[in-house]
Design an enzyme around this catalytic site. Structure first.
Site, PDB file in Angstrom:
ATOM      1  N   ASP A  49       0.833  -1.199   0.000  1.00  0.00           N
ATOM      2  CA  ASP A  49       0.000   0.000   0.000  1.00  0.00           C
ATOM      3  C   ASP A  49       0.875   1.260   0.000  1.00  0.00           C
ATOM      4  O   ASP A  49       1.731   1.435   0.861  1.00  0.00           O
ATOM      5  CB  ASP A  49      -0.888  -0.032   1.256  1.00  0.00           C
ATOM      6  CG  ASP A  49      -2.155   0.782   1.113  1.00  0.00           C
ATOM      7  OD1 ASP A  49      -2.100   1.840   0.441  1.00  0.00           O
ATOM      8  OD2 ASP A  49      -3.185   0.387   1.670  1.00  0.00           O
ATOM      9  N   THR A  90      -6.937   3.558  -2.419  1.00  0.00           N
ATOM     10  CA  THR A  90      -6.641   2.197  -1.978  1.00  0.00           C
ATOM     11  C   THR A  90      -7.629   1.157  -2.499  1.00  0.00           C
ATOM     12  O   THR A  90      -7.234   0.154  -3.087  1.00  0.00           O
ATOM     13  CB  THR A  90      -6.592   2.138  -0.437  1.00  0.00           C
ATOM     14  OG1 THR A  90      -5.511   2.950   0.015  1.00  0.00           O
ATOM     15  CG2 THR A  90      -6.394   0.716   0.061  1.00  0.00           C
TER      16      THR A  90
END
Length: 555
Positions: A49, A90
């Site tokens: 991430d 995300t």
């Protein structure tokens, strides 16, 4: 004598025919390993991430030989891989990697969006029809139901008649749920209120014993006991700024955003903090190892899939920025965790028997304070006062109290019902809004999403906005910020733009049938699932728009 000979020959023919008939009626082996389709024992997909592509090389002089360096040296890297849509968030990234699709098709247009039918914000993985498993909090009321197409993990399950096991693991619910797909055996995520790994009734009615046992050990408290200090002497972090910068965000309870970070303050109290430390990644990969062992992933006759997302890098990046010592230390520690994870897979499954890929859901912008400090362009944009001013103007002119419901995901969303009731000229209102937005500091351009094809935007940006636009879930006007501007605070950073610092991501395959190599041909995150489908000889996900990375598949 001749008659006896003929009788013997006839009996021999009958016997041979019966034997042949018996062989022809024999069922094929049920062992998939004897099939002509050759597949790896296990596929491990890893999404880091907020990992910018350049992080593969930025800290390379401090990486071990067995982590990121092994991945680059033994694997095949598509060096010029981009996110083909905007905004780059995300949930969108995880969904698009695993569906091979874009938000326009898979429906995941942001971490949240406004639903005009429900008249409220919707979270990407929310599901009020399910309940938490392993927790009494609402953190488990999640599922993949808002994702509108299948994933590569779903397609593997379909291709093996659901014999393949698929498990997702991430600190973030969306980082676990979306990659695991609709038909996953399990997805686990971290409940920051309790410090436990949990799931939902979408997957199971109770946690398996191995997850319960893992939770009992309270690993977060064990890491808190050691605080967070740098892995190496702090003055050796040559790729970072000084430790104490005003544009880095302090953790509650700390006087300055500096090392050592006193994690002991939070033992047994605040498990949210562990996510903003490199230990969040360590716990994630530790749970992944436990999953391989307990579920015997890759140790049966069918290919299994483990989808892992390391989210701590995102939390650290948001808080301190890409140029912080915290970010550098997090990647150096992740490198060691990655090495240990590879070694475990080698020992458990055998080197070359598993297929591993690494990518990212998005990158990150530099902190505006850092940019200003170094005489580089960048800044902040706040949409709240803009919306307030526009609503006031429309109220005075059309008598609509709140013509604009909200601004989110770089989009302006109007209240169509109220505008229709007032008999206001909606086209005139949109034109005024676009003109108003273009005059605001930090905005490069603004466009009517229903008239995007007729704009004079560069084709690359126009395509990115188109790919991110879902007719049921997106807004009315899209505004594009100037380079390195974002809607946020003066400390830390964020992401969401089409620009390379947010959209240029790593894409590296290693292991089963992968020969070392690199390509600088332009590829997209949507190509990852298409490539996996080609390698595994299975169908692409139902909304896939990607293409196989032929430089890899044709080696």
């Amino acid at each position: 004598m001749k008659r006896i000979y003929l009788l013997f020959a006839a009996l021999l023919l009958i016997s041979s025919g019966a034997s042949a008939q018996k062989k022809s009626n024999k069922l094929p082996s049920a062992n998939p390993s004897s099939s002509s389709v050759n597949r790896p024992k296990l596929i491990v997909g890893m999404v880091i991430d907020q990992m910018r592509w350049d992080y593969l090389y930025r800290y390379a002089n401090r990486y071990s030989n067995g982590g990121f360096k092994r991945l680059v040296n033994e694997g095949f890297s598509a060096e010029n891989t981009f996110i083909p849509y905007t905004p780059t968030y995300t949930a969108c990234g995880h969904a698009s990697i695993y569906t091979g699709s874009v938000p326009a098709i898979n429906g995941i247009i942001g971490n949240d969006w406004y639903d005009p039918q429900l008249k409220r914000n919707v979270y990407c993985a929310e599901d009020t029809s399910v309940t938490s498993v392993g927790s009494t909090t609402v953190a488990g009321k999640m599922s993949p139901k808002n994702m509108l197409v299948t994933t590569i993990t779903d397609e593997l399950r379909l291709a093996t008649n659901f014999k393949s096991k698929v498990i997702g693991i991430s600190l973030k619910d969306r980082g676990s749920i979306l990659p695991a797909g609709h038909s996953a055996n399990a997805a686990y995520w971290f409940d920051a209120q309790t410090g436990d790994w949990i799931s939902s009734t979408y997957y199971m009615t109770q946690l398996p014993a191995w997850v319960q046992d893992y939770n009992k050990q309270k690993h977060a408290d064990q890491f808190y006991a050691n605080n967070w200090n740098t892995l190496y002497p702090i003055d050796s972090y040559g790729q970072s700024t000084a430790d104490n910068k005003i544009y880095e965000r302090r953790t509650r309870g700390e006087q300055t955003p500096t090392f050592p970070h006193p994690l002991k303050l939070y033992m047994g109290k605040n498990y949210e903090i562990i996510k903003s430390t490199p230990y969040g990644n360590t716990m994630t990969l530790d749970l992944a190892r436990h999953a391989v062992a307990a579920e015997k992933l890759g140790q049966n006759n069918t290919t299994d899939f483990l989808a892992v997302s390391c989210s701590a890098t995102d939390y650290v990046g948001h808080q301190y920025g890409p140029n912080s010592i915290e970010a550098e230390d997090t990647y150096l520690r992740l490198d060691k965790d990655l090495e240990a994870f590879f070694n475990y897979l080698d020992q458990t499954l055998g080197k070359g028997n598993y297929l591993f890929f690494l990518s990212a859901d998005h990158g990150a912008a530099h902190v505006p304070g850092f940019m200003k400090e170094n005489k580089l362009p960048g800044g902040l944009f706040d949409d709240a006062p803009v919306v307030k001013d526009l609503n006031q103007i429309f109220n005075e002119k059309y008598k609509i109290k709140k013509a604009i419901i909200t601004a989110m995901n770089n989009q302006i969303l109007f209240d169509h019902d109220e505008i229709s009731k007032s008999k206001a000229d909606f086209e005139e209102m949109k034109a005024f809004t676009i003109d108003y937005l273009k005059k605001q500091p930090g905005i490069m351009n603004a466009v009517d999403l229903n008239k995007l094809s007729g704009t004079t935007l560069p084709e690359q940006i126009k395509k990115a906005i188109t790919n991110g636009y879902n007719a049921r879930r997106s807004g009315d006007i899209y505004y594009i910020l100037l380079s390195n501007y974002f809607d946020g605070t003066s400390t830390g950073t964020t992401h969401g733009s089409w620009n390379p610092y947010d959209s240029h991501i790593p894409c590296v395959f290693m292991g089963w049938k992968v020969k070392p190599g690199k390509t600088n041909k332009t590829h997209y995150m949507t190509d990852i699932s298409a490539t996996l489908a080609a390698m595994l000889h299975i169908q692409m996900p139902s909304g896939c728009v990607g293409e196989p990375i032929t430089e890899l598949t044709h080696q």
